[in-house]
Write a protein that holds these residues in place. Structure first.
Motif, PDB file in Angstrom:
ATOM      1  N   ALA A   8       0.729  -1.316   0.030  1.00 22.04           N
ATOM      2  CA  ALA A   8       0.155   0.055   0.165  1.00 22.04           C
ATOM      3  C   ALA A   8       0.879   1.138  -0.150  1.00 22.04           C
ATOM      4  N   ALA A   9       0.414   2.285  -0.619  1.00 26.03           N
ATOM      5  CA  ALA A   9       1.250   3.771  -0.528  1.00 26.03           C
ATOM      6  C   ALA A   9       0.152   4.647   0.089  1.00 26.03           C
ATOM      7  N   PRO A  10       0.805   5.889   0.311  1.00 30.23           N
ATOM      8  CA  PRO A  10       0.026   6.944   0.815  1.00 30.23           C
ATOM      9  C   PRO A  10      -1.216   7.390  -0.232  1.00 30.23           C
ATOM     10  N   GLN A  11      -0.955   7.279  -1.447  1.00 29.01           N
ATOM     11  CA  GLN A  11      -1.828   7.681  -2.543  1.00 29.01           C
ATOM     12  C   GLN A  11      -3.266   6.800  -2.675  1.00 29.01           C
ATOM     13  N   ASP A  12      -3.184   5.510  -1.978  1.00 26.38           N
ATOM     14  CA  ASP A  12      -4.148   4.541  -2.084  1.00 26.38           C
ATOM     15  C   ASP A  12      -5.219   4.943  -0.958  1.00 26.38           C
ATOM     16  N   VAL A  13      -4.972   5.748  -0.068  1.00 25.18           N
ATOM     17  CA  VAL A  13      -5.979   5.899   1.047  1.00 25.18           C
ATOM     18  C   VAL A  13      -7.225   5.936   0.765  1.00 25.18           C
ATOM     19  N   ALA A  14      -7.514   6.934  -0.199  1.00 27.73           N
ATOM     20  CA  ALA A  14      -8.992   7.256  -0.678  1.00 27.73           C
ATOM     21  C   ALA A  14      -9.635   5.940  -1.191  1.00 27.73           C
ATOM     22  N   PRO A  36      -8.499   8.296   7.838  1.00 24.25           N
ATOM     23  CA  PRO A  36      -7.340   8.644   6.853  1.00 24.25           C
ATOM     24  C   PRO A  36      -6.009   8.883   7.575  1.00 24.25           C
ATOM     25  N   ALA A  37      -5.922   9.781   8.799  1.00 20.70           N
ATOM     26  CA  ALA A  37      -4.691   9.813   9.200  1.00 20.70           C
ATOM     27  C   ALA A  37      -4.129   8.656   9.838  1.00 20.70           C
ATOM     28  N   GLU A  38      -4.872   7.983  10.211  1.00 18.66           N
ATOM     29  CA  GLU A  38      -4.240   6.544  10.957  1.00 18.66           C
ATOM     30  C   GLU A  38      -3.912   5.728   9.852  1.00 18.66           C
ATOM     31  N   MET A  39      -4.680   5.566   8.643  1.00 14.01           N
ATOM     32  CA  MET A  39      -4.213   4.819   7.588  1.00 14.01           C
ATOM     33  C   MET A  39      -2.870   5.290   6.927  1.00 14.01           C
ATOM     34  N   ARG A  40      -2.586   6.515   6.978  1.00 17.05           N
ATOM     35  CA  ARG A  40      -1.496   6.894   6.384  1.00 17.05           C
ATOM     36  C   ARG A  40      -0.300   6.538   7.436  1.00 17.05           C
ATOM     37  N   ARG A  41      -0.412   6.616   8.666  1.00 20.57           N
ATOM     38  CA  ARG A  41       0.614   6.615   9.586  1.00 20.57           C
ATOM     39  C   ARG A  41       0.924   5.133   9.528  1.00 20.57           C
ATOM     40  N   LEU A  42      -0.073   3.987   9.323  1.00 17.99           N
ATOM     41  CA  LEU A  42       0.081   2.641   9.354  1.00 17.99           C
ATOM     42  C   LEU A  42       0.964   2.232   8.170  1.00 17.99           C
ATOM     43  N   ILE A  43       0.734   2.944   6.830  1.00 13.38           N
ATOM     44  CA  ILE A  43       1.366   2.698   5.585  1.00 13.38           C
ATOM     45  C   ILE A  43       2.914   3.234   5.892  1.00 13.38           C
ATOM     46  N   ALA A  44       3.022   4.181   6.662  1.00 10.84           N
ATOM     47  CA  ALA A  44       4.718   4.265   6.829  1.00 10.84           C
ATOM     48  C   ALA A  44       5.076   3.715   7.972  1.00 10.84           C
ATOM     49  N   PRO A  46       6.985   1.110  10.135  1.00 14.64           N
ATOM     50  CA  PRO A  46       7.893  -0.350   9.908  1.00 14.64           C
ATOM     51  C   PRO A  46       7.431  -1.549  10.322  1.00 14.64           C
ATOM     52  N   HIS A  47       6.529  -1.324  11.394  1.00 16.11           N
ATOM     53  CA  HIS A  47       5.956  -2.743  11.769  1.00 16.11           C
ATOM     54  C   HIS A  47       4.793  -3.141  11.382  1.00 16.11           C
ATOM     55  N   THR A  48       4.257  -2.577  10.231  1.00 13.56           N
ATOM     56  CA  THR A  48       2.885  -2.797   9.607  1.00 13.56           C
ATOM     57  C   THR A  48       3.211  -3.020   8.184  1.00 13.56           C
ATOM     58  N   HIS A  49       2.941  -4.226   7.419  1.00  9.44           N
ATOM     59  CA  HIS A  49       2.864  -4.626   6.443  1.00  9.44           C
ATOM     60  C   HIS A  49       1.611  -4.708   5.767  1.00  9.44           C
ATOM     61  N   TRP A  50       1.298  -3.798   4.844  1.00  5.27           N
ATOM     62  CA  TRP A  50       0.275  -3.679   4.182  1.00  5.27           C
ATOM     63  C   TRP A  50       0.134  -3.909   2.436  1.00  5.27           C
ATOM     64  N   LEU A  51      -0.734  -4.681   2.138  1.00  2.00           N
ATOM     65  CA  LEU A  51      -0.850  -5.141   0.876  1.00  2.00           C
ATOM     66  C   LEU A  51      -2.151  -4.870   0.296  1.00  2.00           C
ATOM     67  N   THR A  52      -2.024  -4.193  -1.069  1.00  5.26           N
ATOM     68  CA  THR A  52      -3.191  -4.047  -1.788  1.00  5.26           C
ATOM     69  C   THR A  52      -3.351  -5.062  -3.139  1.00  5.26           C
ATOM     70  N   ALA A  53      -4.810  -5.288  -3.662  1.00  2.12           N
ATOM     71  CA  ALA A  53      -4.832  -6.047  -4.892  1.00  2.12           C
ATOM     72  C   ALA A  53      -5.578  -4.925  -5.756  1.00  2.12           C
ATOM     73  N   ARG A  54      -4.915  -4.745  -6.894  1.00  2.00           N
ATOM     74  CA  ARG A  54      -5.486  -3.887  -7.916  1.00  2.00           C
ATOM     75  C   ARG A  54      -5.480  -4.784  -9.105  1.00  2.00           C
ATOM     76  N   ARG A  55      -6.759  -4.430  -9.928  1.00  2.00           N
ATOM     77  CA  ARG A  55      -7.232  -4.839 -11.193  1.00  2.00           C
ATOM     78  C   ARG A  55      -6.369  -4.229 -12.245  1.00  2.00           C
ATOM     79  N   GLU A  56      -5.672  -5.112 -13.259  1.00  2.00           N
ATOM     80  CA  GLU A  56      -4.816  -4.385 -14.211  1.00  2.00           C
ATOM     81  C   GLU A  56      -5.430  -3.826 -15.369  1.00  2.00           C
ATOM     82  N   ASP A  57      -6.757  -4.281 -15.537  1.00  2.00           N
ATOM     83  CA  ASP A  57      -7.350  -3.674 -16.630  1.00  2.00           C
ATOM     84  C   ASP A  57      -7.861  -2.473 -16.567  1.00  2.00           C
TER      85      ASP A  57
END
Length: 383
Positions: A8-14, A36-44, A46-57
């Motif tokens: 996950a990246a900060p620009q994914d929060v929305a 949103p603030a907590e989500m950005r904190r967790l993305i940054a 180091p003790h949280t590993h957040w993955l996303t799945a995105r459709r390529e099409d």
């Protein structure tokens, strides 16, 4: 459909917030998917590993999962597993779970990863079971998610961990049905512990406490006081929970530190000073104070070997709900822990979908609940 799994990246929060809304509506009680603030904190973090799945099409974000880790305890918690309703049935939840666990264990810094799993449908249970997680117990009325829901506790261990567990010779008799259920469900054995009676007056109290409990909800003060009383990390073992409230009787005989979450209507009793047994006779006013603060469900975590602490909570109506084998590492050995819970709401299992790994825990919980709240045989109950 081709999906790309990436951190996950900060620009994914929305888009992440939209995903959790699409899955849960307004009822998601975790800041990871709503703040949103907590989500950005967790993305940054180091003790949280957040993955996303995105459709390529289309580029749409259709899945999310994270593992939050507690470096001191070498334990991780899998949270926020969500797949967009339009993408379900294709195995994406399993792929996300497998990927985030593989990354977490690959570092060598995790001994186990646990998750609390919804049981309104069998799907989430199947995802975790297929990814090497063992069912460890049921937590009735554990969370408010668009209504009161029960959860199941699942955990997965790193290779070799379960082989290095310390055995326990004596446990309260009320815990034995849970240990047998765990053996049936997971195949993990707990030896042949013998039942032991509780002390006549554990904690040194001769009479129940009836005065109202004082509740202090000042998070920064509570954390400072908590660290002063428990300077050794080994004394405050409750992974991934930080107290934000403290409860104490008027005479100051003990201080009970709690992670209180009114949004989820739940409370975790993290630690008691000077010892868990000190709350003997005082848990009724403590429960009343927590309920007034908005929590209908309370849980605590104790070593399987702590018979005095277990008896104190059992005597106050807490039910042994789950057992976490090899939860805590001390040196090169691992120690088992018990989750005890109590709910002030009526328990209704009719809305739960209890899969086969959880089946043994249902009669074990009901046996413990019945012996606690219906102590007389039915033949002895007069109309």
């Amino acid at each position: 459909m081709t999906v790309t799994i990436a951190p996950a990246a900060p620009q994914d929060v929305a888009q992440l917030r939209q995903l959790y809304f699409d899955v849960y509506g307004h009822g998601y009680p975790v800041a990871l998917g709503s703040d949103p603030a907590e989500m950005r904190r967790l993305i940054a973090d180091p003790h949280t590993h957040w993955l996303t799945a995105r459709r390529e099409d289309t580029g749409h974000l259709v899945g999310s999962v994270a593992v939050q880790t507690d470096p001191g305890s070498r334990i991780g918690k899998l949270v926020g597993l969500a797949v967009h309703p339009e993408q379900r049935g294709g195995g994406l939840a399993g792929r996300l779970t497998a990927a985030v666990c593989a990354d977490a264990f690959a570092t060598g810094a995790q001994d186990s990863i646990y998750a609390t799993v919804r049981v309104v449908t069998p799907g989430p249970q199947q995802v975790f079971a297929r990814n090497g997680f063992r069912a460890l117990g049921l937590l009735p009325n554990a969370v408010e998610v668009a209504g009161c829901e029960s959860l199941a506790l699942f955990a997965r261990h790193a290779d070799g961990v379960l082989a290095r567990r310390e055995s326990v010779d004596l446990v309260p008799g009320a815990v034995l049905p849970l240990l047998e259920a765990a053996r049936q469900s997971t195949g993990v054995h707990y030896g042949d512990p013998q039942p032991v009676d509780g002390p006549l007056a554990p904690g040194g109290r001769s009479a129940p406490v009836t005065a109202p409990m004082e509740l202090i909800t000042a998070p920064a003060f509570v954390r400072r006081r908590f660290l002063e009383l428990f300077p050794d990390p080994a004394q405050r073992f409750f992974p991934l929970h930080v107290p934000n409230a403290v409860l104490t009787p008027p005479d100051g005989a003990f201080e009970a530190y709690a992670d209180l979450d009114p949004v989820a209507a739940s409370c975790s009793l993290v630690a008691v000073h000077p010892s868990p047994a000190a709350v003997t006779g005082a848990l009724e006013p403590l429960m009343a104070a927590v309920t007034r603060a908005g929590a209908d469900y309370v849980e605590t975590l104790l070593p399987l070997s702590d018979t005095a602490g277990l008896h104190a909570f059992l005597a106050a109506g807490f039910i042994p709900s789950a057992v976490y084998p090899a939860m805590r590492r001390i040196g090169e050995r691992f120690h088992d822990y018990v989750v005890l819970s109590r709910t002030s709401r009526q328990i209704d299992f009719r809305t739960t979908a209890v899969g086969s790994p959880l089946q043994p825990y249902l009669p074990a919980y009901l046996t413990a609940w019945t012996s606690t709240y219906l102590p007389l045989p039915l033949a002895e109950v007069t109309p």
